[in-house]
Design an enzyme around this catalytic site. Structure first.
Site, PDB file in Angstrom:
ATOM      1  N   HIS A 130      -0.681   0.647  18.182  1.00 33.58           N
ATOM      2  CA  HIS A 130      -0.518  -0.624  18.896  1.00 33.58           C
ATOM      3  C   HIS A 130      -0.216  -0.266  20.350  1.00 33.58           C
ATOM      4  O   HIS A 130       0.650   0.550  20.610  1.00 33.58           O
ATOM      5  CB  HIS A 130       0.614  -1.448  18.287  1.00 33.58           C
ATOM      6  CG  HIS A 130       0.571  -2.879  18.712  1.00 33.58           C
ATOM      7  ND1 HIS A 130       0.866  -3.277  19.994  1.00 33.58           N
ATOM      8  CD2 HIS A 130       0.231  -4.008  18.041  1.00 33.58           C
ATOM      9  CE1 HIS A 130       0.718  -4.590  20.076  1.00 33.58           C
ATOM     10  NE2 HIS A 130       0.331  -5.062  18.912  1.00 33.58           N
ATOM     11  N   SER A 165      10.716  -4.160  -6.454  1.00 29.84           N
ATOM     12  CA  SER A 165      10.684  -3.754  -5.055  1.00 29.84           C
ATOM     13  C   SER A 165      11.878  -2.876  -4.727  1.00 29.84           C
ATOM     14  O   SER A 165      12.962  -3.068  -5.271  1.00 29.84           O
ATOM     15  CB  SER A 165      10.702  -4.994  -4.155  1.00 29.84           C
ATOM     16  OG  SER A 165      10.866  -4.603  -2.809  1.00 29.84           O
ATOM     17  N   HIS A 204       1.071   1.898  14.291  1.00 33.81           N
ATOM     18  CA  HIS A 204       1.349   0.526  13.886  1.00 33.81           C
ATOM     19  C   HIS A 204       0.816   0.195  12.494  1.00 33.81           C
ATOM     20  O   HIS A 204       1.513  -0.413  11.693  1.00 33.81           O
ATOM     21  CB  HIS A 204       0.716  -0.418  14.907  1.00 33.81           C
ATOM     22  CG  HIS A 204       0.984  -1.866  14.662  1.00 33.81           C
ATOM     23  ND1 HIS A 204       2.258  -2.359  14.502  1.00 33.81           N
ATOM     24  CD2 HIS A 204       0.162  -2.926  14.559  1.00 33.81           C
ATOM     25  CE1 HIS A 204       2.190  -3.671  14.310  1.00 33.81           C
ATOM     26  NE2 HIS A 204       0.941  -4.043  14.319  1.00 33.81           N
ATOM     27  N   GLY A 241       6.310  -4.034  -4.955  1.00 36.36           N
ATOM     28  CA  GLY A 241       6.373  -4.394  -3.533  1.00 36.36           C
ATOM     29  C   GLY A 241       6.580  -5.887  -3.394  1.00 36.36           C
ATOM     30  O   GLY A 241       5.845  -6.679  -3.971  1.00 36.36           O
ATOM     31  N   ARG A 243      -7.192  -3.354  20.102  1.00 32.56           N
ATOM     32  CA  ARG A 243      -6.035  -2.452  20.191  1.00 32.56           C
ATOM     33  C   ARG A 243      -6.424  -0.999  20.420  1.00 32.56           C
ATOM     34  O   ARG A 243      -5.774  -0.291  21.188  1.00 32.56           O
ATOM     35  CB  ARG A 243      -5.221  -2.548  18.902  1.00 32.56           C
ATOM     36  CG  ARG A 243      -4.545  -3.872  18.788  1.00 32.56           C
ATOM     37  CD  ARG A 243      -3.752  -3.997  17.528  1.00 32.56           C
ATOM     38  NE  ARG A 243      -3.147  -5.324  17.505  1.00 32.56           N
ATOM     39  CZ  ARG A 243      -2.488  -5.829  16.479  1.00 32.56           C
ATOM     40  NH1 ARG A 243      -2.362  -5.119  15.386  1.00 32.56           N
ATOM     41  NH2 ARG A 243      -1.967  -7.023  16.545  1.00 32.56           N
ATOM     42  N   GLN A 246      -3.971   2.841  13.232  1.00 32.27           N
ATOM     43  CA  GLN A 246      -3.989   2.050  14.462  1.00 32.27           C
ATOM     44  C   GLN A 246      -2.743   2.288  15.314  1.00 32.27           C
ATOM     45  O   GLN A 246      -1.627   2.198  14.826  1.00 32.27           O
ATOM     46  CB  GLN A 246      -4.076   0.564  14.132  1.00 32.27           C
ATOM     47  CG  GLN A 246      -4.141  -0.323  15.359  1.00 32.27           C
ATOM     48  CD  GLN A 246      -4.494  -1.762  14.997  1.00 32.27           C
ATOM     49  OE1 GLN A 246      -3.671  -2.480  14.449  1.00 32.27           O
ATOM     50  NE2 GLN A 246      -5.718  -2.154  15.274  1.00 32.27           N
ATOM     51  N   GLY A 271       4.710  -9.611   1.837  1.00 29.98           N
ATOM     52  CA  GLY A 271       3.794 -10.758   1.815  1.00 29.98           C
ATOM     53  C   GLY A 271       2.768 -10.672   0.700  1.00 29.98           C
ATOM     54  O   GLY A 271       2.590 -11.631  -0.070  1.00 29.98           O
ATOM     55  N   PHE A 307      13.205   1.437  -7.314  1.00 35.80           N
ATOM     56  CA  PHE A 307      12.292   2.281  -6.556  1.00 35.80           C
ATOM     57  C   PHE A 307      11.289   2.940  -7.516  1.00 35.80           C
ATOM     58  O   PHE A 307      11.683   3.671  -8.420  1.00 35.80           O
ATOM     59  CB  PHE A 307      13.109   3.350  -5.818  1.00 35.80           C
ATOM     60  CG  PHE A 307      12.285   4.296  -5.006  1.00 35.80           C
ATOM     61  CD1 PHE A 307      11.518   3.824  -3.948  1.00 35.80           C
ATOM     62  CD2 PHE A 307      12.279   5.652  -5.292  1.00 35.80           C
ATOM     63  CE1 PHE A 307      10.752   4.705  -3.182  1.00 35.80           C
ATOM     64  CE2 PHE A 307      11.521   6.533  -4.529  1.00 35.80           C
ATOM     65  CZ  PHE A 307      10.751   6.052  -3.480  1.00 35.80           C
ATOM     66  N   PHE A 336      -5.881 -13.933  20.403  1.00 34.28           N
ATOM     67  CA  PHE A 336      -5.481 -12.562  20.152  1.00 34.28           C
ATOM     68  C   PHE A 336      -6.600 -11.664  20.654  1.00 34.28           C
ATOM     69  O   PHE A 336      -7.690 -12.155  20.970  1.00 34.28           O
ATOM     70  CB  PHE A 336      -5.246 -12.337  18.649  1.00 34.28           C
ATOM     71  CG  PHE A 336      -3.816 -12.059  18.301  1.00 34.28           C
ATOM     72  CD1 PHE A 336      -2.847 -13.006  18.572  1.00 34.28           C
ATOM     73  CD2 PHE A 336      -3.433 -10.856  17.714  1.00 34.28           C
ATOM     74  CE1 PHE A 336      -1.522 -12.760  18.260  1.00 34.28           C
ATOM     75  CE2 PHE A 336      -2.113 -10.605  17.398  1.00 34.28           C
ATOM     76  CZ  PHE A 336      -1.160 -11.547  17.667  1.00 34.28           C
ATOM     77  N   ARG A 371      -8.428  -2.464  13.023  1.00 39.87           N
ATOM     78  CA  ARG A 371      -8.124  -3.820  12.577  1.00 39.87           C
ATOM     79  C   ARG A 371      -7.950  -4.744  13.768  1.00 39.87           C
ATOM     80  O   ARG A 371      -7.310  -4.401  14.757  1.00 39.87           O
ATOM     81  CB  ARG A 371      -6.841  -3.829  11.757  1.00 39.87           C
ATOM     82  CG  ARG A 371      -6.378  -5.213  11.381  1.00 39.87           C
ATOM     83  CD  ARG A 371      -5.194  -5.176  10.455  1.00 39.87           C
ATOM     84  NE  ARG A 371      -3.964  -4.741  11.108  1.00 39.87           N
ATOM     85  CZ  ARG A 371      -3.188  -5.526  11.853  1.00 39.87           C
ATOM     86  NH1 ARG A 371      -3.523  -6.779  12.082  1.00 39.87           N
ATOM     87  NH2 ARG A 371      -2.075  -5.042  12.392  1.00 39.87           N
ATOM     88  N   LEU A 387       7.848  -3.363  18.310  1.00 43.49           N
ATOM     89  CA  LEU A 387       6.580  -3.998  18.659  1.00 43.49           C
ATOM     90  C   LEU A 387       6.768  -5.117  19.675  1.00 43.49           C
ATOM     91  O   LEU A 387       7.595  -6.000  19.498  1.00 43.49           O
ATOM     92  CB  LEU A 387       5.963  -4.562  17.373  1.00 43.49           C
ATOM     93  CG  LEU A 387       4.656  -5.331  17.515  1.00 43.49           C
ATOM     94  CD1 LEU A 387       3.555  -4.405  17.969  1.00 43.49           C
ATOM     95  CD2 LEU A 387       4.295  -5.986  16.194  1.00 43.49           C
ATOM     96  N   GLU A 422       0.995  -8.519  20.371  1.00 35.90           N
ATOM     97  CA  GLU A 422      -0.243  -8.800  21.090  1.00 35.90           C
ATOM     98  C   GLU A 422      -0.257 -10.244  21.589  1.00 35.90           C
ATOM     99  O   GLU A 422      -0.960 -10.582  22.543  1.00 35.90           O
ATOM    100  CB  GLU A 422      -1.404  -8.568  20.124  1.00 35.90           C
ATOM    101  CG  GLU A 422      -2.763  -8.631  20.753  1.00 35.90           C
ATOM    102  CD  GLU A 422      -3.811  -7.984  19.843  1.00 35.90           C
ATOM    103  OE1 GLU A 422      -3.528  -6.904  19.299  1.00 35.90           O
ATOM    104  OE2 GLU A 422      -4.884  -8.564  19.687  1.00 35.90           O
TER     105      GLU A 422
END
Lengths: 125, 251, 587, 117
Positions: free
Chosen positions: C233, C37, C354, C12, C286, C231, C15, C157, C117, C389, C243, C246
């Site tokens: 959103h 990745s 989300h 992956g 949320r 979650q 981030g 993959f 937030f 979250r 999206l 927020e």
């Protein structure tokens, strides 16, 4: 890994943007030719009055006038594009904290061209 | 799929399978669509319902990941933010980004760009190492404005597909990578300009550009890569002549 | 089959993966770090995160506040030890991103600016306009070029985690361009493969968010924790699921129903003030906002549109200047994808799936129960999110725990003895089975199974759940799994760049992870955070103040176990929003 | 990496490009249309005597030199690119040839301006 690479043949016909670009670039043939006309005239001038007058007379021929008309138009297009992209060669100019907009740089270019051209006309007259 | 009000559009796709084909051909699909459907959604419809072998990249479908660039009627576009309704009823032709080798169908080989991205040293080279305990650098909004627009590049490669000079000469570093190079040079936190100028100054650097500026025209993030490149022609010219007047310390 | 040797494999390139790769390389520059990745790293879904990353920054904030906001936001299902570590290391990681070039928003004097937030007592969200994830991802991706020890394998993959004698040996992957199988061999593997939002129909997630790492770890016998906590959103662009961050509300946007009424005041989030109040109204968490939408819809007070029910996200009073400075992506996306000019009109929004709070079970050192396997980012459940979250904790999580995972994996690799024996023994049969998929002459279309799964998940495991609907979804998933096992017929029989084949393999993971979600939800007979049961409306700390663990049992439905929640300094209380907060001064 | 010599060529190209953008169209119009046709300006604007006097004057010499030289350097630079773009295999080295031609023309102009006295 086998891949397929496409050719660049005729790339400049693929998109109107490229056509306009090509016209801009080909203005250089006219500009170069015009510089050679001037250079030729200068040579005639150095040779004396008769040779010079012959050159001057040739300028009035239909062919020469058509060439110059085309050259003037195409170089005018070159001038337009030159000012259009001029901002791209400059760092961000600022007045206070505000960036000078690209359109202002274009306008400044066009304005100086107009002023200089009028001065030139006045100078010749 | 939602109800489509009976509207159907013809999408002509370039097809190329390296396992069986020597050259690409085109295939046309009839795709029912709604006015809010993007070209990407049209391609997804084909893959889901008509021909699962049609190959293309996509991911975020909101114009930020840079995966789905392609030629739509000859113009480099992100397929996720190009809408089918704009091509109705004539239909449209979708091709892989031009100037890149085709891997399969609409997917191109991006390796060359990735190599070039590495070559521009795309990271902050600080004057001196700064420990995290010292906190952040100070950077005023105006200092940030010097590089900010060039930091918006999503690496979608539309600018490369727009650049005939890159198509004609693959050695040219190209608009996207050079815009990122400038992004770092223009960052007040960076002191790596002298290192990067070596590339800028080379034939492969900015000098492959003739300011076609179509790159800036097609850039989905309005970065104006042509500006970054041409500003660096001036930088390189200064560097060329000024070295005789005031040689740099490190040569 | 090609075997590529390295010391640490990172699966992956988003981030968390990039941060882990950098951390591993910084731990020891001689380590061979393989970053594998399925997309080129800058395409990863981190790119789409918008609002920002949380870290205690201002003088009036404290680690205690961040801790409390996170734990109460998570409805006390957070592992508090993990939260303490997280809040303590958040700031330094964001500073590090700044040193690496991230263009965080600034104050006029050059210091980094922060914004509000939802669910925050004090503003602490660092932002890069509304393209924070994009900038974090590109900063990390570009910075990763500085480390010669990191070798990238883009568009590979991963299809199987290779385990021998209870130890990780590497991963089996497909080189996408050629369809060739490749074994990556290393003593430690970090999964940073992201979430699984694509198992739901309407979601904010990129097409790549298919729970690959969760599926592979789960198949290898690692439990998936807290999978019922998905979650929603509250504000996604109607029809597209894109999206609408927020941060819109953090900057002062309001939500109104079809009558122009700020309905959140009716759901324990009021009072309605002429000024914004932290942790109240639109600055609530949320889960509460998404649930309020559901109730409005049931009351018939939402806007009815051809794309379904919606409410209005109204930014108009922020003014064009602020919108274009702080929320340019939102303005652009609303215009492009919905034709809405948010300076002049409200944006129609609805909730969408989300973020997965749960994931691969890890401890605070990102270690899984399988020696040598680490996980970080959305695919992991390190325990900081609990049942819901808090917005802007996930981007910080990527760098805080991405770094931990990278360092731990490096440490493990440095200490691990080299194991003898061939990994091919395990890899070959897996590869053969997957190649078999290309030869199916019978079976159904991939899209049919996938779409039925998505619809069923949305129906049974959506914002509000009941025993009846969950059971139906569980039944459906079992049916889909057996239909999948009978065969999917692919149009594409070749190996080069066969994305249909890869999607089919993804679907296998998605079906299994969906089961983990649905069965965890079925067994949790209470309402907590994002998991709301209409048939068990109250939080039940006596029976359910514990993590769920979904354990794979082959072709059977998963077994749901439980483990205790680590509580260090905050005992469960009522989760109160609205009310007593003081006035917010928006910068 | 090897430093390119393009900055020299590009500076000359740029100077000529700027000059031609500023005065090119008007100059061509005057010398190629207005004067030969006696349109707006009298035909004898470019009479032998006037032009000779101009060419013998220091400012005049400079103006003629800069216009011919600038236009040639700009024009031939772009002609190189045009030929490259239509597919002629002209490597980076060929740039020097085109600028060499421009330099030759400029030197001829310089020579003539000296000869004229």
């Amino acid at each position: 890994m086998k891949t397929y690479t496409r050719t660049m043949n005729g790339w400049w016909r693929r998109n109107p943007f490229y056509l306009w670009y090509t016209l801009r670039e080909w203005s250089s043939f006219f500009l170069t030719a015009y510089a050679l006309v001037l250079l030729f005239g200068l040579a005639r001038l150095a040779e004396g009055a008769a040779q010079y007058e012959a050159w001057r007379a040739s300028l009035a021929s239909p062919g020469a006038v058509i060439f110059h008309a085309a050259a003037a138009l195409i170089v005018l297009y070159h001038a337009w594009t030159w000012f259009k992209v001029m901002h791209k060669t400059l760092p961000f100019l600022r007045i206070g904290a505000r960036r000078v907009p690209d359109s202002a740089i274009f306008a400044a270019g066009v304005a100086s061209s107009v002023v200089l051209s009028l001065l030139l006309l006045w100078g010749f007259a | 799929m939602n109800a489509t009000n009976g509207k159907v559009i013809a999408i002509e796709c370039l097809r190329y399978d390296p396992q069986t084909d020597d050259a690409p051909h085109y295939e046309t699909y009839q795709v029912p669509f709604t006015d809010d459907m993007s070209v990407l959604q049209g391609l997804q419809y084909i893959k889901d319902h008509l021909d699962g072998s049609l190959t293309f990249r996509w991911s975020c479908r909101m114009a930020i990941c840079g995966s789905c660039g392609g030629m739509v009627n000859g113009v480099p576009r992100l397929s996720c933010e190009t809408f089918l309704r704009d091509f109705y009823p004539e239909g449209l032709r979708v091709e892989p980004l031009t100037h890149f080798p085709i891997q399969r169908d609409l997917a191109v080989d991006q390796t060359d760009f990735l190599v070039k991205l590495r070559s521009i040293k795309p990271y902050i080279i600080p004057e001196a190492p700064k420990p995290v305990t010292e906190g952040t650098f100070l950077q005023t909004p105006q200092q940030m404005d010097e590089y900010y627009q060039y930091s918006q590049c999503i690496n979608c490669l539309l600018c490369y597909a727009a650049c005939p000079q890159y198509g004609l000469d693959r050695e040219f570093t190209g608009p996207g990578a050079l815009a990122l190079l400038h992004r770092y040079n223009a960052d007040s936190r960076d002191a790596g300009k002298a290192e990067r100028m070596e590339l800028v100054n080379a034939d492969e650097g900015v000098w492959g550009c003739t300011l076609v500026s179509y790159c800036s025209e097609v850039c989905p993030k309005s970065i104006d890569p042509a500006r970054a490149v041409n500003q660096n022609k001036v930088e390189s010219t200064k560097d060329y002549f000024l070295r005789f007047v005031a040689p740099r310390r490190n040569g | 089959m090609q075997i590529i040797q390295s010391d640490v494999i990172i699966v992956g390139g988003g981030g968390a993966g990039l941060r882990a790769a950098i951390a591993a390389s910084e731990r020891d520059s001689r380590l061979r770090v393989a970053l594998v990745s399925k997309v080129v790293p800058m395409r990863s879904h981190t790119v789409a995160a918008e609002g920002g990353a949380a870290a205690v920054t201002r003088g009036d904030d404290s680690l205690q506040y961040h801790f409390e906001d996170t734990v109460s936001g998570g409805d006390w299902l957070c592992d508090q030890q993990a939260v303490e570590y997280f809040v303590a290391h958040a700031h330094e990681e964001l500073v590090r991103l700044e040193h690496w070039g991230c263009p965080w928003g600034r104050q006029p004097d050059g210091h980094v600016n922060v914004r509000y937030f939802g669910g925050m007592k004090v503003p602490r969200t660092w932002y890069a306009a509304d393209r924070s994830g994009f900038h974090i991802l590109h900063t990390l991706f570009q910075t990763s070029h500085k480390y010669p020890g990191i070798k990238r394998y883009d568009e590979y993959f991963c299809v199987e985690l290779l385990v021998d004698d209870g130890h990780v040996r590497g991963v089996l992957a497909i080189e996408i361009a050629t369809g060739e199988f490749v074994v990556f061999e290393a003593p430690s593997v970090v999964f940073a493969t992201g979430g699984v939002g694509r198992v739901f129909r309407s979601n904010t997630n990129a097409g790549t968010v298919t729970g690959d790492g969760m599926g592979l770890a789960y198949r290898a016998g690692v439990a998936l924790r807290d999978m019922e906590f998905m979650q929603y959103h509250p504000t996604c662009l109607l029809g597209t699921g894109i999206l609408m961050t927020e941060a819109c509300r953090g900057e002062g946007a309001v939500l109104t129903n079809k009558d122009g009424y700020r309905y959140l005041q009716d759901y324990g989030l009021g009072p309605l003030d002429p000024w914004p109040r932290p942790k109240a109204m639109e600055l609530g968490p949320r889960d509460r906002l998404s649930q309020a939408f559901w109730h409005e819809m049931k009351k018939g007070r939402t806007l009815e549109t051809p794309q379904g029910p919606a409410v209005n996200l109204d930014l108009r009073h922020l003014g064009a200047k602020k919108i274009h400075e702080r929320l340019p992506l939102i303005a652009e996306a609303a215009k492009t994808f919905s034709g809405v000019d948010c300076v002049r009109e409200p944006i129609p929004v609805c909730p969408g799936v989300h973020y997965m709070m749960g994931g691969i079970l890890t401890n605070v050192r990102c270690e899984t129960t399988l020696p040598g396997l680490y996980a970080a980012g959305e695919c992991a459940s390190v325990g900081i999110h609990g049942a819901n979250r808090l917005g802007s904790n996930s981007l910080t999580e990527l760098v805080v725990f991405g770094r931990v995972a990278g360092e731990q994996a490096a440490q493990f690799a440095l200490a691990a003895p080299r194991r003898a024996g061939s990994v091919l023994r395990q890899a070959q049969p897996v590869a053969d089975a997957l190649l078999g998929m290309l030869r199916n002459t019978e079976g159904e279309r991939l899209a049919a199974v996938r779409d039925e799964m998505r619809l069923s998940m949305e129906k049974g495991a959506g914002i509000y759940r009941t025993q009846e609907h969950l059971e139906e979804t569980c039944r459906k998933l079992m049916e889909l799994r057996s239909r999948y096992a009978k065969g999917i017929k692919l149009d594409d029989r070749g190996r080069a760049f066969n994305t249909e084949w890869l999607t089919a393999i993804e679907l296998r993971n998605m079906l299994e992870v969906s089961q983990a979600i649905a069965h965890s939800a079925l067994e949790r007979r209470e309402s907590r955070g994002s998991h709301q049961r209409l048939d068990h409306e109250k939080r039940d700390d006596v029976n359910f103040l514990k993590h769920s663990l979904a354990c794979r049992r082959g072709d059977e439905v998963p077994r749901i176990d439980y483990m205790p929640v680590t509580i260090t300094k905050s005992s469960p209380r009522a989760r109160v929003y609205g009310g007593e907060g003081k006035q917010v001064v928006l910068t | 990496m090897k430093r390119s010599n393009r900055p020299i060529f590009w500076s000359l190209f740029g100077a000529g490009g700027m000059l031609s953008a500023l005065v090119g169209p008007m100059l061509i119009f005057i010398t190629g249309i207005a004067v030969p046709l006696g349109f707006l300006l009298p035909r004898d604007t470019m009479s032998y005597e006037r032009v000779l006097a101009f060419a013998q004057n220091g400012f005049g010499k400079l103006a003629i030199f800069v216009v011919i030289g600038g236009f040639l350097f700009h024009g031939l630079h772009r002609i190189y690119h045009c030929l490259h773009e239509v597919g002629l295999p002209l490597g980076h080295g060929w740039m020097a040839v085109f600028h060499g031609l421009a330099a030759l023309g400029t030197l001829v102009a310089l020579y003539l301006l000296i000869v004229i006295g």
